[in-house]
Design a protein around this motif. Structure first.
Motif, mmCIF file in Angstrom:
data_model
loop_
_atom_site.group_PDB
_atom_site.id
_atom_site.type_symbol
_atom_site.label_atom_id
_atom_site.label_comp_id
_atom_site.label_asym_id
_atom_site.label_seq_id
_atom_site.Cartn_x
_atom_site.Cartn_y
_atom_site.Cartn_z
ATOM 1 N N PRO A 107 -6.739 -2.339 2.146
ATOM 2 C CA PRO A 107 -7.723 -2.455 1.063
ATOM 3 C C PRO A 107 -7.086 -3.053 -0.199
ATOM 4 N N SER A 108 -7.721 -4.095 -0.725
ATOM 5 C CA SER A 108 -7.075 -4.819 -1.820
ATOM 6 C C SER A 108 -6.971 -3.965 -3.073
ATOM 7 N N ALA A 109 -7.839 -2.947 -3.209
ATOM 8 C CA ALA A 109 -7.771 -2.094 -4.396
ATOM 9 C C ALA A 109 -6.490 -1.276 -4.416
ATOM 10 N N PHE A 110 -5.855 -1.120 -3.247
ATOM 11 C CA PHE A 110 -4.673 -0.258 -3.172
ATOM 12 C C PHE A 110 -3.374 -1.049 -3.063
ATOM 13 N N TYR A 149 5.757 7.359 2.132
ATOM 14 C CA TYR A 149 4.721 7.547 3.149
ATOM 15 C C TYR A 149 3.385 7.846 2.484
ATOM 16 N N TRP A 150 3.420 8.740 1.515
ATOM 17 C CA TRP A 150 2.178 9.140 0.843
ATOM 18 C C TRP A 150 1.560 7.960 0.108
ATOM 19 N N LEU A 151 2.418 7.161 -0.549
ATOM 20 C CA LEU A 151 1.913 6.008 -1.288
ATOM 21 C C LEU A 151 1.271 4.989 -0.347
ATOM 22 N N ILE A 152 1.936 4.675 0.752
ATOM 23 C CA ILE A 152 1.469 3.581 1.601
ATOM 24 C C ILE A 152 0.302 4.027 2.483
ATOM 25 N N TRP A 153 0.443 5.209 3.106
ATOM 26 C CA TRP A 153 -0.611 5.663 4.015
ATOM 27 C C TRP A 153 -1.694 6.482 3.298
ATOM 28 N N GLY A 154 -1.331 7.092 2.184
ATOM 29 C CA GLY A 154 -2.302 7.910 1.452
ATOM 30 C C GLY A 154 -2.679 9.154 2.247
ATOM 31 N N GLY A 155 -3.894 9.627 2.060
ATOM 32 C CA GLY A 155 -4.339 10.823 2.765
ATOM 33 C C GLY A 155 -3.940 12.067 2.010
ATOM 34 N N ASN A 210 -12.020 16.406 0.803
ATOM 35 C CA ASN A 210 -12.927 15.313 1.138
ATOM 36 C C ASN A 210 -12.519 14.019 0.467
ATOM 37 N N ARG A 211 -12.061 14.160 -0.764
ATOM 38 C CA ARG A 211 -11.618 12.966 -1.488
ATOM 39 C C ARG A 211 -10.179 13.154 -1.931
ATOM 40 N N PRO A 212 -9.220 12.784 -1.048
ATOM 41 C CA PRO A 212 -7.818 12.927 -1.446
ATOM 42 C C PRO A 212 -7.485 12.034 -2.637
ATOM 43 N N ILE A 213 -6.401 12.403 -3.355
ATOM 44 C CA ILE A 213 -6.013 11.639 -4.542
ATOM 45 C C ILE A 213 -5.818 10.171 -4.181
ATOM 46 N N LEU A 214 -5.062 9.940 -3.072
ATOM 47 C CA LEU A 214 -4.903 8.576 -2.582
ATOM 48 C C LEU A 214 -5.665 8.473 -1.272
ATOM 49 N N PRO A 215 -6.737 7.682 -1.209
ATOM 50 C CA PRO A 215 -7.490 7.564 0.036
ATOM 51 C C PRO A 215 -6.605 7.067 1.167
ATOM 52 N N ALA A 216 -6.880 7.571 2.372
ATOM 53 C CA ALA A 216 -6.030 7.242 3.512
ATOM 54 C C ALA A 216 -6.233 5.800 3.960
ATOM 55 N N VAL A 217 -5.121 5.175 4.405
ATOM 56 C CA VAL A 217 -5.187 3.851 5.029
ATOM 57 C C VAL A 217 -4.623 4.015 6.432
ATOM 58 N N GLN A 218 -5.317 3.462 7.423
ATOM 59 C CA GLN A 218 -4.866 3.637 8.810
ATOM 60 C C GLN A 218 -3.693 2.726 9.131
#
Lengths: 432, 261
Positions: A107-110, A149-155, A210-218
């Motif tokens: 996602p380009s926003a991230f 990991y948290w920054l790149i994958w989020g969740g 439901n809405r993590p601080i950093l949305p997950a990227v697969q």
């Protein structure tokens, strides 16, 4: 010396001769050229031939680069503007810049998240690479994998936190039991870590916001040069310690450990990396319990790490073999136990000898990460061969794209090579 | 060697009745080759024993068995009351009590002289770093090279390196010192500085076993000379009697060969 001519030999100097510069042909660029370029007629001939070759290359490449267009929106537009003149169509790089770096599904926003992780990587790697820096910085290095990991994958933040707590708990338990016995400490540490991870895994699922601080990227959305960097960094930093263990295991007196290490190394070295990647992609799924969804990136990381660590193990074995037996004996005679002797005496020297070989493997590994493009992962080369070249706008822009990929890899690999040369100079204490 | 002999006589070199090393019927094989055969040896605390013999006679192997650098296959070795078995704890205990100096020094080339000396006290004895450094400087002064403390081994001469090796062993405060041909790899002018250090150590009452070809050293400080051949102790005696009146034919031949030129 009886017939010395006293009148011609006796001599007293009254004025000192002032220092003079050497004649012009013996100094500056002229001397340099005479020494290095035109020392013999054969060298002169070769110099002239080389100059002609460089000239031809420049005539061919320079207009192409200097005439390059950076702002068009498709290859046909480039051709319209150039009107048959030579000139590169670099616009593909500007237009697809983000895709080449991050893949086409991230996602380009991230984009800032992997960007930040990349910048922090330098801070995390600094104390490992330059050991004159304060040791306290290693704390950040320890935290970095979880942060990245948290920054790149989020969740959910709880996932990397659980992983971190598991590692810390495992270490604490290990430190408590290792005084009795190394094997006991290791087993207890692993058990503690696994318990924390399983419990944490359930908790993470239960408490997932439901809405993590950093949305997950697969994982399947990762791509571009970012994917090469992730695979390269993770695999190099994992394969070095594993390679050390394999090299030591191969020299072990305990037959079971030695056989396991030898079989692993010889098997992995005998199989092409691409085969292992196909195994990771397809075959591994058959061996896992049904329903488990084992992340593809993790599967690839395991395979590349196994591959690189087998090679690094052999490089380090060479370094171990190069040490005189007296070093082992001196350590033994002072009463150091095996882990101490290895850590303080043997490995520092063996690794120093192995630096060129290790760097060779690391550079090769980093370039081999492009092989994941054949198992339909869109790394930098995968992006170029797939989405970019297949698009109607940019179909046919080979030179510009592959030169760009080559340049990116060259910058990283040359940096690694320069670092290793600095390290070798820094560690030179033998004064030979 | 006259002056060193005189120096040696002036020092207190008492031998106690306490047993430092007890070796009974020890045998060792390299593969099928019988290197050490039925070695019986009792070393009392404060003794200075020189072991000599032709090359291949097993003298190095004998002292390397004492700190388990080589494993023996039969018989028993007891060092400072600790039985040498395959138990790693006993081996580590014995090794930290017994210092060893090698023919090729075996200093750690990646560490400074000071770090070479403090490594084992810090990691094995768990001595605080400051204290270990003080001890190291004390022993480096004793071997007369405190000013080289921050150099690396590669920057020192052979004689200096061997003296550092002695200091490194002493930093562990060993009760017994083993020397495995400590001067054999040195230039002639450096041999004396190492021997002087060893003589000084002997005068302080250190229990020493020394494999060496320096017969002058043997005459000056040893209280017992052991001659080995083909893995056996052939003859042992006080130095004066050993050199002036050897009994065994092989001893006579050996002495005539090394003292003859």
């Amino acid at each position: 010396m009886s017939d010395t001519h006293a009148q011609s030999v006796a001599f007293v100097r009254e004025t000192a001769i002032p220092a003079a510069p050497p004649p012009s042909r013996e100094r500056g660029p002229i001397k340099w050229m005479r020494d290095n370029l035109f020392s013999t007629w054969l060298n002169a001939l070769l110099t002239l031939a080389a100059i002609y070759l460089v000239y031809q290359l420049a005539v061919f490449a320079l207009p192409w680069i200097l005439n390059g267009l950076w702002t068009t929106s498709s290859l046909s537009e480039c051709r319209d503007i150039l009107q048959g003149e030579t000139g590169a169509c670099f616009a593909v790089l500007t237009e697809r810049w983000n895709q080449l770096l991050f893949g086409f599904k991230y996602p380009s926003a991230f984009y800032w998240r992997p960007g930040l992780a990349f910048i922090l990587l330098f801070i995390a790697a600094a104390p490992v690479l330059f050991f004159d820096l304060p040791r306290k910085m290693l704390l950040f290095t320890g935290l970095y994998p979880f942060l990245a990991y948290w920054l790149i994958w989020g969740g959910p933040l709880l996932a990397p936190l659980t992983a971190l707590i598991g590692v810390v708990a495992g270490y604490l338990v290990y430190a408590r039991f290792v005084k009795d016995n190394f094997a006991k400490g290791l087993a207890a540490g692993v058990v503690a870590a696994v318990v924390v991870w399983i419990a944490g895994g359930y908790l993470t699922e239960l408490l997932a916001p439901n809405r993590p601080i950093l949305p997950a990227v697969q994982s399947r959305d990762m791509g571009g040069f970012m994917l090469n960097l992730i695979l390269g960094t993770v695999c190099v930093s994992l394969s070095l310690p594993i390679g050390i263990c394999l090299a030591l295991g191969r020299q072990s007196n305990m037959p079971i450990i030695r056989i396991i290490c030898v079989v692993f190394i010889e098997f992995i070295r005998g199989v092409p990396l691409i085969t292992l990647l196909f195994v990771a992609n397809v075959v591994l799924a058959y061996f896992l319990p049904p329903g488990t969804n084992f992340d593809l990136i993790i599967r690839v990381i395991i395979m590349i790490t196994a591959f690189a660590s087998a090679y690094i193990a052999e490089v380090i074995r060479g370094g171990l073999a190069a040490l005189p037996k007296g070093q082992y004996e001196a350590g033994d005679s002072l009463g150091l136990d095996y882990p101490q002797a290895m850590r303080l005496i043997i490995l520092p020297q063996a690794l120093k000898i192995s630096i060129p070989g290790i760097v060779n493997v690391a550079v090769g590994l980093f370039k081999d990460t492009t092989l994941v493009s054949v198992i339909s992962m869109f790394d930098l080369v995968g992006m170029i061969r797939g989405p970019v070249l297949a698009s109607t706008e940019w179909n046919g822009v080979y030179w510009e794209l592959f030169s760009f990929a080559a340049l990116l890899f060259f910058v990283v690999c040359y940096g690694i090579s320069q670092y290793s040369q600095w390290l070798e100079r820094r560690l030179a204490t033998d004064h030979r | 060697m006259a002056e060193t002999a005189q120096m040696a006589e002036s020092g207190p070199m008492e031998i106690s009745d306490e047993v430092a090393i007890q070796i009974d019927k020890m045998n060792k094989w390299f593969g099928t080759f019988h290197v050490l055969r039925d070695i019986d040896l009792t070393v009392y605390r404060g003794e200075r024993i020189v072991i000599c013999g032709p090359s291949g006679s097993g003298k190095s192997t004998l002292i390397r068995c004492i700190n388990a650098l080589e494993e023996h296959q039969a018989g028993r070795i007891e060092v400072d009351g600790t039985l040498l078995s395959s138990d790693l704890k006993n081996i580590d205990k014995i090794r930290s009590e017994v210092g060893m100096v090698f023919q090729h020094f075996n200093l750690f080339p990646h560490l400074t002289i000071l770090e070479n000396c403090t490594l084992a006290p810090i990691w094995v004895r768990k001595t605080p770093k400051r204290e270990a450094e003080e001890t190291a400087m004390h022993f480096l002064e004793k071997v007369k090279i405190p000013d080289q403390a921050n150099k690396y081994p590669g920057q020192l001469s052979g004689g200096q390196q061997q003296r550092v090796a002695i200091a490194r062993s002493l930093c562990m405060r060993p009760r017994i010192m083993l020397f495995d041909e400590p001067t054999s790899a040195l230039d002639p002018e450096m041999i004396k500085e190492v021997l002087d250090t060893m003589i000084e150590l002997a005068q302080e009452g250190m229990t020493m076993l020394c494999v060496t070809h320096e017969m002058g050293f043997a005459q000056a400080v040893a209280n017992r000379v052991i001659f080995m051949d083909q893995g056996q102790i052939v003859e042992q005696n006080e130095p004066k009697a050993f050199f002036n009146n050897p009994q065994n034919e092989r001893t006579k031949l050996f002495l005539s060969q090394i003292l003859g030129h």
